[in-house]
Design a protein around this motif. Structure first.
Motif, PDB file in Angstrom:
ATOM      1  N   ASN A 198      40.160  52.226 -22.862  1.00 51.90           N
ATOM      2  CA  ASN A 198      40.292  50.948 -22.182  1.00 51.90           C
ATOM      3  C   ASN A 198      39.066  50.703 -21.308  1.00 51.90           C
ATOM      4  O   ASN A 198      38.756  51.518 -20.436  1.00 51.90           O
ATOM      5  CB  ASN A 198      41.564  50.958 -21.325  1.00 51.90           C
ATOM      6  N   PRO A 199      38.318  49.598 -21.508  1.00 49.29           N
ATOM      7  CA  PRO A 199      37.145  49.325 -20.668  1.00 49.29           C
ATOM      8  C   PRO A 199      37.475  49.224 -19.186  1.00 49.29           C
ATOM      9  O   PRO A 199      36.577  49.338 -18.349  1.00 49.29           O
ATOM     10  CB  PRO A 199      36.644  47.983 -21.212  1.00 49.29           C
ATOM     11  N   LEU A 200      38.756  49.017 -18.838  1.00 48.40           N
ATOM     12  CA  LEU A 200      39.163  48.973 -17.444  1.00 48.40           C
ATOM     13  C   LEU A 200      39.960  50.224 -17.051  1.00 48.40           C
ATOM     14  O   LEU A 200      40.744  50.203 -16.105  1.00 48.40           O
ATOM     15  CB  LEU A 200      39.998  47.720 -17.161  1.00 48.40           C
ATOM     16  N   HIS A 201      39.743  51.314 -17.782  1.00 47.10           N
ATOM     17  CA  HIS A 201      40.413  52.570 -17.443  1.00 47.10           C
ATOM     18  C   HIS A 201      40.033  52.960 -16.009  1.00 47.10           C
ATOM     19  O   HIS A 201      38.861  52.970 -15.645  1.00 47.10           O
ATOM     20  CB  HIS A 201      39.991  53.674 -18.416  1.00 47.10           C
ATOM     21  N   GLY A 202      41.028  53.268 -15.194  1.00 47.15           N
ATOM     22  CA  GLY A 202      40.787  53.589 -13.793  1.00 47.15           C
ATOM     23  C   GLY A 202      40.950  52.395 -12.872  1.00 47.15           C
ATOM     24  O   GLY A 202      40.934  52.552 -11.647  1.00 47.15           O
ATOM     25  N   TYR A 203      41.101  51.211 -13.449  1.00 50.55           N
ATOM     26  CA  TYR A 203      41.366  49.995 -12.675  1.00 50.55           C
ATOM     27  C   TYR A 203      42.831  49.614 -12.886  1.00 50.55           C
ATOM     28  O   TYR A 203      43.312  49.615 -14.025  1.00 50.55           O
ATOM     29  CB  TYR A 203      40.476  48.837 -13.142  1.00 50.55           C
ATOM     30  N   ARG A 204      43.515  49.267 -11.811  1.00 47.91           N
ATOM     31  CA  ARG A 204      44.946  48.954 -11.918  1.00 47.91           C
ATOM     32  C   ARG A 204      45.121  47.489 -12.331  1.00 47.91           C
ATOM     33  O   ARG A 204      45.044  46.582 -11.512  1.00 47.91           O
ATOM     34  CB  ARG A 204      45.643  49.208 -10.585  1.00 47.91           C
ATOM     35  N   VAL A 205      45.351  47.293 -13.623  1.00 52.04           N
ATOM     36  CA  VAL A 205      45.516  45.943 -14.164  1.00 52.04           C
ATOM     37  C   VAL A 205      46.946  45.477 -13.934  1.00 52.04           C
ATOM     38  O   VAL A 205      47.899  46.138 -14.345  1.00 52.04           O
ATOM     39  CB  VAL A 205      45.182  45.907 -15.673  1.00 52.04           C
ATOM     40  N   ARG A 206      47.102  44.326 -13.288  1.00 50.87           N
ATOM     41  CA  ARG A 206      48.432  43.761 -13.046  1.00 50.87           C
ATOM     42  C   ARG A 206      48.743  42.603 -13.989  1.00 50.87           C
ATOM     43  O   ARG A 206      49.841  42.491 -14.501  1.00 50.87           O
ATOM     44  CB  ARG A 206      48.545  43.274 -11.596  1.00 50.87           C
ATOM     45  N   HIS A 207      47.742  41.723 -14.220  1.00 45.95           N
ATOM     46  CA  HIS A 207      48.005  40.527 -15.010  1.00 45.95           C
ATOM     47  C   HIS A 207      46.788  40.171 -15.867  1.00 45.95           C
ATOM     48  O   HIS A 207      45.634  40.351 -15.435  1.00 45.95           O
ATOM     49  CB  HIS A 207      48.321  39.329 -14.109  1.00 45.95           C
ATOM     50  N   LEU A 208      47.071  39.653 -17.053  1.00 52.07           N
ATOM     51  CA  LEU A 208      46.054  39.047 -17.926  1.00 52.07           C
ATOM     52  C   LEU A 208      46.341  37.561 -18.052  1.00 52.07           C
ATOM     53  O   LEU A 208      47.506  37.154 -18.185  1.00 52.07           O
ATOM     54  CB  LEU A 208      46.089  39.671 -19.319  1.00 52.07           C
ATOM     55  N   TYR A 209      45.267  36.757 -18.012  1.00 51.80           N
ATOM     56  CA  TYR A 209      45.381  35.311 -18.182  1.00 51.80           C
ATOM     57  C   TYR A 209      44.375  34.866 -19.240  1.00 51.80           C
ATOM     58  O   TYR A 209      43.221  35.295 -19.225  1.00 51.80           O
ATOM     59  CB  TYR A 209      45.084  34.587 -16.866  1.00 51.80           C
ATOM     60  N   LEU A 210      44.822  33.994 -20.144  1.00 48.20           N
ATOM     61  CA  LEU A 210      43.936  33.455 -21.177  1.00 48.20           C
ATOM     62  C   LEU A 210      43.532  32.041 -20.792  1.00 48.20           C
ATOM     63  O   LEU A 210      44.382  31.214 -20.412  1.00 48.20           O
ATOM     64  CB  LEU A 210      44.647  33.440 -22.531  1.00 48.20           C
ATOM     65  N   THR A 211      42.221  31.751 -20.894  1.00 52.25           N
ATOM     66  CA  THR A 211      41.711  30.445 -20.518  1.00 52.25           C
ATOM     67  C   THR A 211      40.643  30.004 -21.498  1.00 52.25           C
ATOM     68  O   THR A 211      40.130  30.784 -22.300  1.00 52.25           O
ATOM     69  CB  THR A 211      41.146  30.466 -19.083  1.00 52.25           C
ATOM     70  N   GLY A 212      40.294  28.725 -21.422  1.00 54.01           N
ATOM     71  CA  GLY A 212      39.229  28.170 -22.245  1.00 54.01           C
ATOM     72  C   GLY A 212      39.035  26.707 -21.923  1.00 54.01           C
ATOM     73  O   GLY A 212      39.905  26.069 -21.307  1.00 54.01           O
ATOM     74  N   TYR A 214      51.570  29.457 -30.753  1.00 51.42           N
ATOM     75  CA  TYR A 214      51.884  30.136 -32.020  1.00 51.42           C
ATOM     76  C   TYR A 214      51.973  31.657 -31.930  1.00 51.42           C
ATOM     77  O   TYR A 214      52.609  32.281 -32.780  1.00 51.42           O
ATOM     78  CB  TYR A 214      50.840  29.767 -33.070  1.00 51.42           C
ATOM     79  N   TYR A 215      51.322  32.282 -30.936  1.00 49.77           N
ATOM     80  CA  TYR A 215      51.207  33.740 -30.960  1.00 49.77           C
ATOM     81  C   TYR A 215      51.674  34.435 -29.681  1.00 49.77           C
ATOM     82  O   TYR A 215      51.776  35.656 -29.651  1.00 49.77           O
ATOM     83  CB  TYR A 215      49.756  34.137 -31.278  1.00 49.77           C
ATOM     84  N   HIS A 216      51.962  33.658 -28.637  1.00 53.66           N
ATOM     85  CA  HIS A 216      52.410  34.284 -27.389  1.00 53.66           C
ATOM     86  C   HIS A 216      53.664  35.132 -27.603  1.00 53.66           C
ATOM     87  O   HIS A 216      53.769  36.253 -27.081  1.00 53.66           O
ATOM     88  CB  HIS A 216      52.688  33.212 -26.329  1.00 53.66           C
ATOM     89  N   ASP A 217      54.616  34.625 -28.356  1.00 55.74           N
ATOM     90  CA  ASP A 217      55.891  35.328 -28.501  1.00 55.74           C
ATOM     91  C   ASP A 217      55.758  36.668 -29.208  1.00 55.74           C
ATOM     92  O   ASP A 217      56.607  37.555 -29.022  1.00 55.74           O
ATOM     93  CB  ASP A 217      56.893  34.454 -29.261  1.00 55.74           C
ATOM     94  N   SER A 218      54.752  36.837 -30.026  1.00 49.06           N
ATOM     95  CA  SER A 218      54.572  38.108 -30.737  1.00 49.06           C
ATOM     96  C   SER A 218      53.634  39.059 -29.996  1.00 49.06           C
ATOM     97  O   SER A 218      53.445  40.192 -30.430  1.00 49.06           O
ATOM     98  CB  SER A 218      54.020  37.854 -32.150  1.00 49.06           C
ATOM     99  N   ALA A 219      53.056  38.620 -28.879  1.00 48.85           N
ATOM    100  CA  ALA A 219      52.109  39.442 -28.117  1.00 48.85           C
ATOM    101  C   ALA A 219      52.867  40.170 -27.015  1.00 48.85           C
ATOM    102  O   ALA A 219      52.953  39.691 -25.874  1.00 48.85           O
ATOM    103  CB  ALA A 219      50.994  38.577 -27.540  1.00 48.85           C
ATOM    104  N   LYS A 220      53.418  41.339 -27.367  1.00 51.84           N
ATOM    105  CA  LYS A 220      54.273  42.076 -26.448  1.00 51.84           C
ATOM    106  C   LYS A 220      53.752  43.491 -26.205  1.00 51.84           C
ATOM    107  O   LYS A 220      53.114  44.099 -27.066  1.00 51.84           O
ATOM    108  CB  LYS A 220      55.704  42.174 -27.010  1.00 51.84           C
ATOM    109  N   ILE A 225      52.001  40.198 -23.087  1.00 48.40           N
ATOM    110  CA  ILE A 225      50.664  40.685 -22.738  1.00 48.40           C
ATOM    111  C   ILE A 225      50.014  39.771 -21.722  1.00 48.40           C
ATOM    112  O   ILE A 225      49.405  40.226 -20.746  1.00 48.40           O
ATOM    113  CB  ILE A 225      49.797  40.815 -24.010  1.00 48.40           C
ATOM    114  N   PHE A 226      50.152  38.466 -21.922  1.00 49.46           N
ATOM    115  CA  PHE A 226      49.523  37.500 -21.018  1.00 49.46           C
ATOM    116  C   PHE A 226      50.548  36.953 -20.039  1.00 49.46           C
ATOM    117  O   PHE A 226      51.650  36.553 -20.419  1.00 49.46           O
ATOM    118  CB  PHE A 226      48.882  36.372 -21.818  1.00 49.46           C
ATOM    119  N   SER A 227      50.153  36.911 -18.777  1.00 52.68           N
ATOM    120  CA  SER A 227      51.033  36.437 -17.714  1.00 52.68           C
ATOM    121  C   SER A 227      50.947  34.941 -17.493  1.00 52.68           C
ATOM    122  O   SER A 227      51.739  34.388 -16.720  1.00 52.68           O
ATOM    123  CB  SER A 227      50.699  37.161 -16.399  1.00 52.68           C
TER     124      SER A 227
END
Length: 486
Positions: free
Chosen positions: A213-227, A241-247, A254-256
């Protein structure tokens, strides 16, 4: 690569109408059953990312580090659902794609197809300064891959302690391979729709305890997708289409939350918050007024906000949030296929006499959207509600006597106007302008420059109190207004 045609079966007219009404009312579509998303393999970090990598911003002066990785996995190929996963944008019917649908189940074409993509990670040098928030943005294909949200708000993210992950879009792989075959020759995708598997698996990687994990050692709480723009459509497409299968393994998403900007795609009710921000260019692009839905704080409508920024244009001269990261080194890149060409000069020539670039500070609204999202997820505090832009029966914006649009989120530049802000028509809808008021008009409206400055300051502080902009943004707006003399 070969693009398949999307297939949507809407059934009878009556059934389609009923389902559309249910969705518009906030009833979630049927959710696909999903198992945990697999974690892909990682190679890297690659050496000398800023000096040798392409499109990588300098961040050391902000107390951050930039790292570049190649990520490999296997995932499915689907029928495309929007411009964001089609090989050619011109092959899509955007009015259809961006509208409400009766089903958000993607059409499977092939299973378990390999891919190798690239990610660039920006994170604080010290894990102690990490906020726990990771923002993910898909590279916009223009110019071989651009980060529009990061470009605008890198100063905000780095001052807030957020990590940022850029995912390379598959249609840009050829451009990168041609520019540097030694570094990027292994990039591969069988089809653009593998983008969605990349997003899910990279999200699972960032949320994992893997040593890769590129963030190994960092305490990840939330992921957000933007664009923004094209990748705003990508964000909305993924959410629909894909949020429901991203678990994750424990069943959590996966995304908060999702923050799709500057596009008119409908986003259905989800189990995580969604904050959309549209410019005056975008609010009704591709029949977008039909894709509006009312704000909601939960329940059947989900947690949802839609902001339409009066006067703002899609392409704009909004100031970057400072201090900003250093833009990437210049590299000549081949334009990916299938992107539209806009008649920029013709559009600019079509604007009114005396027109200048639209510089409404949209980025202050985007910055606030992230603060609102973080507060909504962490503390359960819903963002403010703002009326939509006012329209006639055909969806055209209603204009006041000064030429500015009525309604919408009105920054001080619209609440206390010194310019007429407008956007182009037809193929020029992405571009905007402003026409300064004459000295005589300013005197008629405000009497003196001092009175105008006071009115702007009052409006700016009111927006801070309402939670629409930050105090720093208000200070910058007031400072800019003080340069106005008449």
């Amino acid at each position: 690569m070969r693009t398949k045609s999307a297939v949507f079966s809407l059934g009878s007219v009556a059934r389609a109408a009923a389902l559309a009404a249910m969705i518009a009312a906030g009833v979630p579509a049927t959710r696909a059953q999903a198992s945990a998303v697999p974690v892909p393999q990682v190679r890297g970090p690659l050496a000398h990312p800023v000096t040798r990598g392409i499109g990588i911003w300098g961040v050391t002066q902000l107390g951050y580090i930039a790292r570049e990785y190649l990520v490999s996995g296997r995932d499915n190929v689907y029928a495309p659902v929007s411009m964001a996963d089609a090989l050619s944008m011109s092959s899509r019917n955007n009015i259809r794609d961006l509208a409400i649908h009766s089903s958000y189940t993607p059409t499977l074409i092939r299973r378990d197809v390999r891919y190798t993509t690239r990610i660039v990670v920006y994170l604080p040098k010290s894990s102690a300064k990490f906020s726990g928030n990771v923002v993910v943005e898909i590279n916009h294909p223009a110019g071989g891959g651009q980060l529009i949200v990061w470009s605008a708000l890198s100063g905000f993210f780095t001052s807030h302690g957020d990590a940022y992950v850029a995912i390379q879009h598959p249609i840009t792989f050829g451009s990168l391979r041609a520019a540097d075959p030694a570094r990027y020759g292994s990039l591969y995708a069988s089809d653009p729709t593998q983008l969605w598997g990349m997003v899910s698996q990279i999200g699972a990687l960032i949320r994992s305890h893997s040593a890769e994990n590129p963030l190994h050692g960092y305490r990840v709480r939330h992921l957000y997708l933007t664009g923004y723009s094209y990748t705003g459509v990508a964000t909305a497409s993924y959410a629909d289409y894909y949020h429901d299968s991203a678990k994750l393994q424990d069943g959590r998403p996966i995304f908060s939350g999702y923050l799709p900007f500057a596009n008119s795609m409908y986003v259905r009710p989800l189990d995580v918050p969604v904050i959309r921000v549209n410019t005056q260019s975008d609010f009704n692009s591709f029949d977008g007024t039909r894709n509006r839905r009312q704000d909601s704080n939960g329940g059947r409508g989900g947690r949802y906000r839609l902001y339409e920024v009066a006067g703002a244009s899609h392409v704009n001269a909004s100031p970057r949030i400072q201090p900003s990261a250093t833009p990437p080194r210049s590299v000549k890149m081949r334009q990916p296929p299938g992107l539209p060409n806009f008649p920029v000069k013709k559009c600019l020539d079509s604007f009114p006499a005396g027109a200048r670039r639209n510089n409404l500070p949209l980025n202050y609204v985007l910055e606030q959207a992230f603060l609102d999202m973080y507060r909504w997820v962490d503390d359960g505090v819903p963002p403010p509600r703002v009326p939509f832009i006012k329209t006639d029966a055909k969806g055209n914006a209603l204009l006041a006597q000064d030429g500015n649009v009525e309604g919408g989120l009105r920054l001080p530049q619209l609440a206390v106007p010194a310019d007429t802000y407008g956007v182009g028509k037809g193929m020029c809808f992405l571009f905007g302008y402003r026409v300064p008021f004459s000295g005589a008009k300013m005197k008629a409206l405000y009497g003196t420059a001092r009175a105008y400055h006071t009115a702007v300051a009052t409006a700016a502080h009111r927006d801070v109190t309402a939670g629409l902009i930050t105090p720093a943004a208000a200070t910058a707006i007031i400072r800019q207004a003080r340069h106005k003399r008449f």
